[in-house]
Design a protein around this motif. Structure first.
Motif, PDB file in Angstrom:
ATOM      1  N   PRO A 160       3.001  -3.296   5.071  1.00  0.00           N
ATOM      2  CA  PRO A 160       1.640  -3.476   4.553  1.00  0.00           C
ATOM      3  C   PRO A 160       1.417  -2.698   3.256  1.00  0.00           C
ATOM      4  O   PRO A 160       1.950  -1.608   3.075  1.00  0.00           O
ATOM      5  CB  PRO A 160       0.754  -2.940   5.681  1.00  0.00           C
ATOM      6  N   GLN A 161       0.597  -3.290   2.383  1.00  0.00           N
ATOM      7  CA  GLN A 161       0.279  -2.684   1.091  1.00  0.00           C
ATOM      8  C   GLN A 161      -1.166  -2.195   1.063  1.00  0.00           C
ATOM      9  O   GLN A 161      -1.943  -2.452   1.985  1.00  0.00           O
ATOM     10  CB  GLN A 161       0.511  -3.710  -0.023  1.00  0.00           C
ATOM     11  N   TYR A 162      -1.517  -1.502  -0.005  1.00  0.00           N
ATOM     12  CA  TYR A 162      -2.877  -0.975  -0.172  1.00  0.00           C
ATOM     13  C   TYR A 162      -3.586  -1.748  -1.276  1.00  0.00           C
ATOM     14  O   TYR A 162      -2.976  -2.117  -2.289  1.00  0.00           O
ATOM     15  CB  TYR A 162      -2.833   0.515  -0.516  1.00  0.00           C
ATOM     16  N   TYR A 163      -4.885  -1.988  -1.077  1.00  0.00           N
ATOM     17  CA  TYR A 163      -5.678  -2.777  -2.008  1.00  0.00           C
ATOM     18  C   TYR A 163      -7.005  -2.091  -2.274  1.00  0.00           C
ATOM     19  O   TYR A 163      -7.504  -1.320  -1.435  1.00  0.00           O
ATOM     20  CB  TYR A 163      -5.951  -4.176  -1.432  1.00  0.00           C
ATOM     21  N   ARG A 188      -4.705  -9.671  -2.973  1.00  0.00           N
ATOM     22  CA  ARG A 188      -4.374  -9.767  -1.559  1.00  0.00           C
ATOM     23  C   ARG A 188      -4.546 -11.171  -0.994  1.00  0.00           C
ATOM     24  O   ARG A 188      -5.552 -11.826  -1.245  1.00  0.00           O
ATOM     25  CB  ARG A 188      -5.265  -8.795  -0.770  1.00  0.00           C
ATOM     26  N   ASN A 190      -2.817 -11.357   2.412  1.00  0.00           N
ATOM     27  CA  ASN A 190      -2.899 -10.575   3.645  1.00  0.00           C
ATOM     28  C   ASN A 190      -2.240  -9.226   3.386  1.00  0.00           C
ATOM     29  O   ASN A 190      -1.937  -8.903   2.234  1.00  0.00           O
ATOM     30  CB  ASN A 190      -2.283 -11.320   4.847  1.00  0.00           C
ATOM     31  N   ASP A 191      -2.026  -8.428   4.399  1.00  0.00           N
ATOM     32  CA  ASP A 191      -1.526  -7.069   4.193  1.00  0.00           C
ATOM     33  C   ASP A 191      -0.177  -7.026   3.481  1.00  0.00           C
ATOM     34  O   ASP A 191       0.124  -6.063   2.770  1.00  0.00           O
ATOM     35  CB  ASP A 191      -1.394  -6.338   5.534  1.00  0.00           C
ATOM     36  N   LYS A 192       0.647  -8.073   3.666  1.00  0.00           N
ATOM     37  CA  LYS A 192       1.994  -8.052   3.112  1.00  0.00           C
ATOM     38  C   LYS A 192       2.249  -9.105   2.044  1.00  0.00           C
ATOM     39  O   LYS A 192       3.345  -9.163   1.498  1.00  0.00           O
ATOM     40  CB  LYS A 192       3.026  -8.239   4.238  1.00  0.00           C
TER      41      LYS A 192
END
Length: 202
Positions: A160-163, A188, A190-192
């Motif tokens: 998962p990444q940060y946004y 984004r 989704n998270d990935k």
């Protein structure tokens, strides 16, 4: 009267810009959602196949009949062009010890969803080396006035990444700066998975 006309033109231009931005976001998200199963299969296959023999694939025509394939060895990158039905393609993959059946199956899946390019990129986050997978596709769903052809690039992360609040991809949890990849800002899905809209597909 002249002032009213100028204000109307400014309002119209702003509306077109907003429409383009919204439409592009909807197209990218819709494309991913509609093809999520196949996209995930391609991503997983590419990561596994790349681990055996690093390579990238690009479709070079609108009929998705011809490809350019880059094959990486320890010291040299080889670039070949083939029709996807040519026996030379399979022979070349076999020559470099690439998994022929797996790559041909992946190419077929790419064609089925009109994915024009796939590649991998190494990047660093929190002083650790990570990888992401790129896929890109041409906008065929909508043509808006006053716009040139754009490409929609999807990036796939293994974690998962940060946004930020606007959905822009960030450098990390502590580094709250927007991350740019090849000069592009990603948003984004989704998270990935993120997307960007670009005048170039790679």
């Amino acid at each position: 009267m002249q002032g009213s006309k100028r204000a109307y033109m400014v309002w119209l231009a702003m509306g077109i810009i907003a429409l383009c931005s919204c439409s592009r976001k909807l197209i990218s998200t819709h494309y991913y959602t509609e093809n999520q199963v196949t996209i995930t299969q391609i991503e997983n296959a590419y990561r596994a196949l790349y681990a055996i023999r690093p390579f990238s694939v690009e479709f070079t025509d609108r009929s998705f009949s011809n490809i350019s394939i880059e094959i990486m060895t320890d010291s040299i990158k080889y670039i070949y062009a083939f029709g996807i039905q040519e026996p030379r393609l399979r022979d070349t993959l076999q020559k470099y010890g690439a998994p022929v059946a797996g790559i041909m199956d992946m190419i077929g899946k790419m064609k089925s969803i009109k994915c024009i390019w796939i590649n991998r990129l190494d990047y660093y986050a929190n002083n650790q080396k990570n990888t992401l997978v790129y896929m890109s596709f041409r906008n065929v769903a909508i043509h808006l006035p006053f716009t040139t052809e754009k490409y929609y690039i999807l990036t796939f992360y293994s974690q998962p990444q940060y946004y930020d609040a606007d959905g822009q991809l960030l450098q990390g949890q502590r580094l709250r700066r927007v991350r740019r990849i090849n000069g592009e800002t990603f948003r984004r899905i989704n998270d990935k998975v993120c997307y960007t809209i670009s005048g170039k597909f790679r």
